[in-house]
Enzyme design. Structure first.
Site, PDB file in Angstrom:
ATOM      1  N   ILE A 155     163.652 107.351  16.324  1.00 22.62           N
ATOM      2  CA  ILE A 155     162.979 107.945  17.508  1.00 22.62           C
ATOM      3  C   ILE A 155     164.110 107.892  18.941  1.00 22.62           C
ATOM      4  CG2 ILE A 155     161.292 107.184  19.018  1.00 22.62           C
ATOM      5  CD1 ILE A 155     159.911 105.697  16.783  1.00 22.62           C
ATOM      6  N   THR A 232     157.612 102.486  24.481  1.00 19.13           N
ATOM      7  CA  THR A 232     156.838 102.738  23.327  1.00 19.13           C
ATOM      8  C   THR A 232     157.452 101.897  21.888  1.00 19.13           C
ATOM      9  OG1 THR A 232     158.429 104.674  22.859  1.00 19.13           O
ATOM     10  CG2 THR A 232     156.539 105.178  24.193  1.00 19.13           C
ATOM     11  N   SER A 233     158.155 101.058  22.333  1.00 16.52           N
ATOM     12  CA  SER A 233     158.651 100.140  21.057  1.00 16.52           C
ATOM     13  C   SER A 233     157.671  99.231  20.581  1.00 16.52           C
ATOM     14  CB  SER A 233     160.054  99.803  21.213  1.00 16.52           C
ATOM     15  OG  SER A 233     159.985  98.755  22.423  1.00 16.52           O
ATOM     16  N   ARG A 234     157.928  98.070  21.108  1.00 15.95           N
ATOM     17  CA  ARG A 234     156.885  96.868  20.892  1.00 15.95           C
ATOM     18  C   ARG A 234     156.599  95.980  22.098  1.00 15.95           C
ATOM     19  NH1 ARG A 234     155.277  99.265  17.093  1.00 15.95           N
ATOM     20  NH2 ARG A 234     155.562  98.441  15.019  1.00 15.95           N
ATOM     21  N   ASP A 258     153.001 102.237  25.965  1.00 17.56           N
ATOM     22  CA  ASP A 258     152.234 102.597  25.118  1.00 17.56           C
ATOM     23  C   ASP A 258     151.833 101.536  24.297  1.00 17.56           C
ATOM     24  OD1 ASP A 258     150.796 104.522  23.287  1.00 17.56           O
ATOM     25  OD2 ASP A 258     152.050 104.104  21.709  1.00 17.56           O
ATOM     26  N   GLU A 263     148.581  93.164  23.160  1.00 21.36           N
ATOM     27  CA  GLU A 263     147.756  94.323  22.899  1.00 21.36           C
ATOM     28  C   GLU A 263     146.679  94.085  21.621  1.00 21.36           C
ATOM     29  OE1 GLU A 263     150.492  97.173  21.597  1.00 21.36           O
ATOM     30  OE2 GLU A 263     150.102  97.269  19.811  1.00 21.36           O
ATOM     31  N   HIS A 295     148.724 102.561  22.408  1.00 20.81           N
ATOM     32  CA  HIS A 295     149.528 102.476  20.928  1.00 20.81           C
ATOM     33  C   HIS A 295     149.074 103.794  20.333  1.00 20.81           C
ATOM     34  CE1 HIS A 295     152.016  99.659  18.316  1.00 20.81           C
ATOM     35  NE2 HIS A 295     152.069 100.942  17.930  1.00 20.81           N
ATOM     36  N   GLN A 296     149.389 104.917  21.167  1.00 24.19           N
ATOM     37  CA  GLN A 296     148.795 106.122  20.318  1.00 24.19           C
ATOM     38  C   GLN A 296     150.055 107.079  20.027  1.00 24.19           C
ATOM     39  OE1 GLN A 296     146.560 108.096  24.190  1.00 24.19           O
ATOM     40  NE2 GLN A 296     147.569 109.726  23.086  1.00 24.19           N
ATOM     41  N   ALA A 297     151.384 106.594  20.462  1.00 18.32           N
ATOM     42  CA  ALA A 297     152.589 107.423  20.400  1.00 18.32           C
ATOM     43  C   ALA A 297     152.436 108.016  18.884  1.00 18.32           C
ATOM     44  CB  ALA A 297     153.825 106.659  20.710  1.00 18.32           C
ATOM     45  N   PHE A 298     152.326 107.270  17.913  1.00 18.51           N
ATOM     46  CA  PHE A 298     152.356 107.384  16.450  1.00 18.51           C
ATOM     47  C   PHE A 298     151.171 108.770  16.120  1.00 18.51           C
ATOM     48  CE2 PHE A 298     148.744 105.934  14.200  1.00 18.51           C
ATOM     49  CZ  PHE A 298     148.111 104.959  15.062  1.00 18.51           C
TER      50      PHE A 298
HETATM   51  P1  NAD Z   1     165.137 102.539  13.774  1.00 17.97           P
HETATM   52  O1  NAD Z   1     165.174 101.455  12.855  1.00 17.97           O
HETATM   53  O2  NAD Z   1     165.311 103.784  13.328  1.00 17.97           O
HETATM   54  O3  NAD Z   1     166.049 102.462  15.138  1.00 17.97           O
HETATM   55  C1  NAD Z   1     165.997 101.451  15.959  1.00 17.97           C
HETATM   56  C2  NAD Z   1     167.143 101.068  16.556  1.00 17.97           C
HETATM   57  O4  NAD Z   1     167.315  99.957  17.552  1.00 17.97           O
HETATM   58  C3  NAD Z   1     168.553 101.061  15.684  1.00 17.97           C
HETATM   59  O5  NAD Z   1     169.730 101.780  16.025  1.00 17.97           O
HETATM   60  C4  NAD Z   1     169.019  99.533  15.799  1.00 17.97           C
HETATM   61  O6  NAD Z   1     170.285  99.398  15.688  1.00 17.97           O
HETATM   62  C5  NAD Z   1     168.383  99.505  17.273  1.00 17.97           C
HETATM   63  N1  NAD Z   1     168.538  98.075  17.667  1.00 17.97           N
HETATM   64  C6  NAD Z   1     168.475  96.812  17.068  1.00 17.97           C
HETATM   65  N2  NAD Z   1     168.498  95.589  17.747  1.00 17.97           N
HETATM   66  C7  NAD Z   1     168.810  96.305  19.074  1.00 17.97           C
HETATM   67  C8  NAD Z   1     169.136  95.488  20.331  1.00 17.97           C
HETATM   68  N3  NAD Z   1     169.000  94.328  20.455  1.00 17.97           N
HETATM   69  N4  NAD Z   1     169.343  96.302  21.459  1.00 17.97           N
HETATM   70  C9  NAD Z   1     169.388  97.733  21.426  1.00 17.97           C
HETATM   71  N5  NAD Z   1     168.934  98.429  20.165  1.00 17.97           N
HETATM   72  C10 NAD Z   1     169.097  97.746  19.174  1.00 17.97           C
HETATM   73  O7  NAD Z   1     163.561 102.329  14.208  1.00 17.97           O
HETATM   74  P2  NAD Z   1     162.604 103.769  14.799  1.00 17.97           P
HETATM   75  O8  NAD Z   1     161.961 104.353  13.825  1.00 17.97           O
HETATM   76  O9  NAD Z   1     163.641 104.468  15.681  1.00 17.97           O
HETATM   77  O10 NAD Z   1     161.611 102.776  15.799  1.00 17.97           O
HETATM   78  C11 NAD Z   1     162.067 102.022  17.050  1.00 17.97           C
HETATM   79  C12 NAD Z   1     160.737 101.091  17.353  1.00 17.97           C
HETATM   80  O11 NAD Z   1     159.722 101.986  18.042  1.00 17.97           O
HETATM   81  C13 NAD Z   1     160.085 100.403  16.012  1.00 17.97           C
HETATM   82  O12 NAD Z   1     160.955  99.231  15.866  1.00 17.97           O
HETATM   83  C14 NAD Z   1     158.721 100.086  16.588  1.00 17.97           C
HETATM   84  O13 NAD Z   1     158.694  98.846  16.884  1.00 17.97           O
HETATM   85  C15 NAD Z   1     158.384 101.368  17.466  1.00 17.97           C
HETATM   86  N6  NAD Z   1     157.449 102.255  17.155  1.00 17.97           N
HETATM   87  C16 NAD Z   1     156.361 102.269  17.950  1.00 17.97           C
HETATM   88  C17 NAD Z   1     155.320 103.194  17.502  1.00 17.97           C
HETATM   89  C18 NAD Z   1     154.074 103.460  18.649  1.00 17.97           C
HETATM   90  O14 NAD Z   1     153.194 104.334  17.927  1.00 17.97           O
HETATM   91  N7  NAD Z   1     154.360 103.330  19.763  1.00 17.97           N
HETATM   92  C19 NAD Z   1     155.435 104.099  16.447  1.00 17.97           C
HETATM   93  C20 NAD Z   1     156.319 103.901  15.693  1.00 17.97           C
HETATM   94  C21 NAD Z   1     157.481 102.751  15.991  1.00 17.97           C
END
Ligand code: NAD
Length: 343
Positions: A155, A232-234, A258, A263, A295-298
């Site tokens: 992402i 938008t991560s967690r 998001d 949540e 939580h609608q980004a996906f």
């Molecule tokens: P990914 O595994 O491809 O990438 C995650 C990146 O984070 C990796 O490059 C990793 O090296 C890095 N990372 C790990 N620990 C770290 C730290 N301490 N500091 C900085 N970077 C670090 O994952 P992705 O597919 O890109 O997804 C990222 C996150 O997005 C997921 O873990 C999930 O929590 C979140 N997500 C949210 C939604 C949503 O609808 N809002 C949907 C999908 C994923």
């Protein structure tokens, strides 16, 4: 297989039914969220399917084992809601959808940035009420600004590409730099430098012990005053109470979320006729410079199609071979390179 599917909405059913093309699996849809209390609703199933806010804890897994359930299939990439140690103890396989549409999440991130900056959410309401005044809608050019991307996996990489397209200078922090981003001209810097130099900070790392409250009182103090913060991560990557203080003091210029730490009790449900009991969340909603989506980004057609197809593929593979396509465990998963990316 007989599969009980927790936390389902009509759209989940539509996409999963479409992916279950051969009609091989008997899918039982439940609206209930999974917890130790609701886990018994899966009686008679051989596999369960869960989403991001289902609590796949030791208690639920123990009940599952006693009911003969052998597979937990996540309809998500993140697995921070699963007790993997307990799953191993109970001999239950856990599978996930490692990638469904990184574009969906990256593009939603950009939507939050653009909306917060140009205040289109406020302009929409004003214009509908016949108010064409511009006071309060002032934004800034993205071109020439510095954006900091924390986590440059699937992402984060797309977010970097789009921001570079806007003419931003992009800094990144990731313990494992992504060569594709480096080729694009993204510069990897220590977190402290990213925080101090970025006009926009956007989080794309997984939730792990190392990233829990990564943005808290200390890191907020390192941020450029008035910066925009996007998550938008967690939810728990941000310490929400510290961020509230940052919003009150003006240290944070604007906030786009998001995801939210607490949540699970709110998102994906309709509270429009009920009181929101979470005072921290309710306080966040009072700021004009805070934009929250649930939580609608996906949530795109492409992502839901991929999630459903990969989930069915995991279940079919497990039924036929005893292994899911995308397993995740405390030791290793089927594909070591995925393990590296997920942890
Ligand atoms: P990914 O595994 O491809 O990438 C995650 C990146 O984070 C990796 O490059 C990793 O090296 C890095 N990372 C790990 N620990 C770290 C730290 N301490 N500091 C900085 N970077 C670090 O994952 P992705 O597919 O890109 O997804 C990222 C996150 O997005 C997921 O873990 C999930 O929590 C979140 N997500 C949210 C939604 C949503 O609808 N809002 C949907 C999908 C994923």
């Amino acid at each position: 297989m007989n599969v009980t599917i927790f936390s389902t909405k009509p759209y989940d059913r539509r996409f999963l039914d479409a992916a279950n093309t051969e009609g091989t699996h008997r899918l039982t849809y439940l609206e209930s969220r999974l917890s130790a209390e609701t886990s018994r609703l899966a009686a008679g199933a051989e596999a369960v399917c869960v989403f991001v806010n289902d609590e796949v804890d030791a208690a639920a897994l123990s009940i599952f084992r006693n009911m003969g359930i052998r597979l937990v299939a996540l309809r998500a990439a993140g697995f921070n809601n699963v007790d993997l140690e307990a799953a191993r103890r109970e001999g239950i396989t856990v599978a996930r959808v490692p990638s469904y549409s990184p574009h969906a999440v990256a593009e939603h991130t950009i939507a939050l940035i653009l909306t917060l900056n140009r205040k289109t959410h406020r302009a929409y309401n004003r214009v509908r009420e016949g108010n064409f005044a511009l006071e309060g809608l002032l934004g800034f050019d993205l071109a020439g600004k510095t954006a900091g991307v924390v986590g440059t996996g699937q992402i984060g990489e797309i977010v970097c590409r789009i921001l570079i397209g806007f003419g931003c200078t992009v800094l990144a922090y990731d313990p494992e730099p992504n060569p594709v981003c480096q080729t694009m001209g993204v510069r990897y810097v220590p977190l402290e430098e990213l925080l101090g130099s970025s006009d926009i900070i956007t989080l794309h790392c997984p939730l792990t012990p190392a990233t829990h409250h990564l943005i808290g009182s200390q890191s907020l103090g390192q941020m450029k005053p008035g910066a925009m913060l996007i998550n938008t991560s967690r939810g728990a990557v941000i310490d929400t109470r510290a961020v509230l203080r940052g919003l009150k003091s003006g240290a944070i210029g604007s906030l786009g979320l998001d995801v939210y730490e607490e949540e699970a009790d709110l998102f994906f449900e309709d509270f429009s006729n009920r009181a929101i009991g979470d005072d921290v969340f309710a306080r966040l909603l009072t700021f004009p410079n805070v934009l929250i989506t649930g939580h609608q980004a996906f949530f795109t057609v492409e992502a839901l199609t991929n999630i459903a197809e990969t989930t069915i593929a995991n279940i079919t593979s497990f039924e036929r071979t005893g292994r899911a396509v995308h397993e995740v465990s405390v030791d290793r998963i089927a594909r070591p390179e995925e393990f590296a990316a997920a942890t």
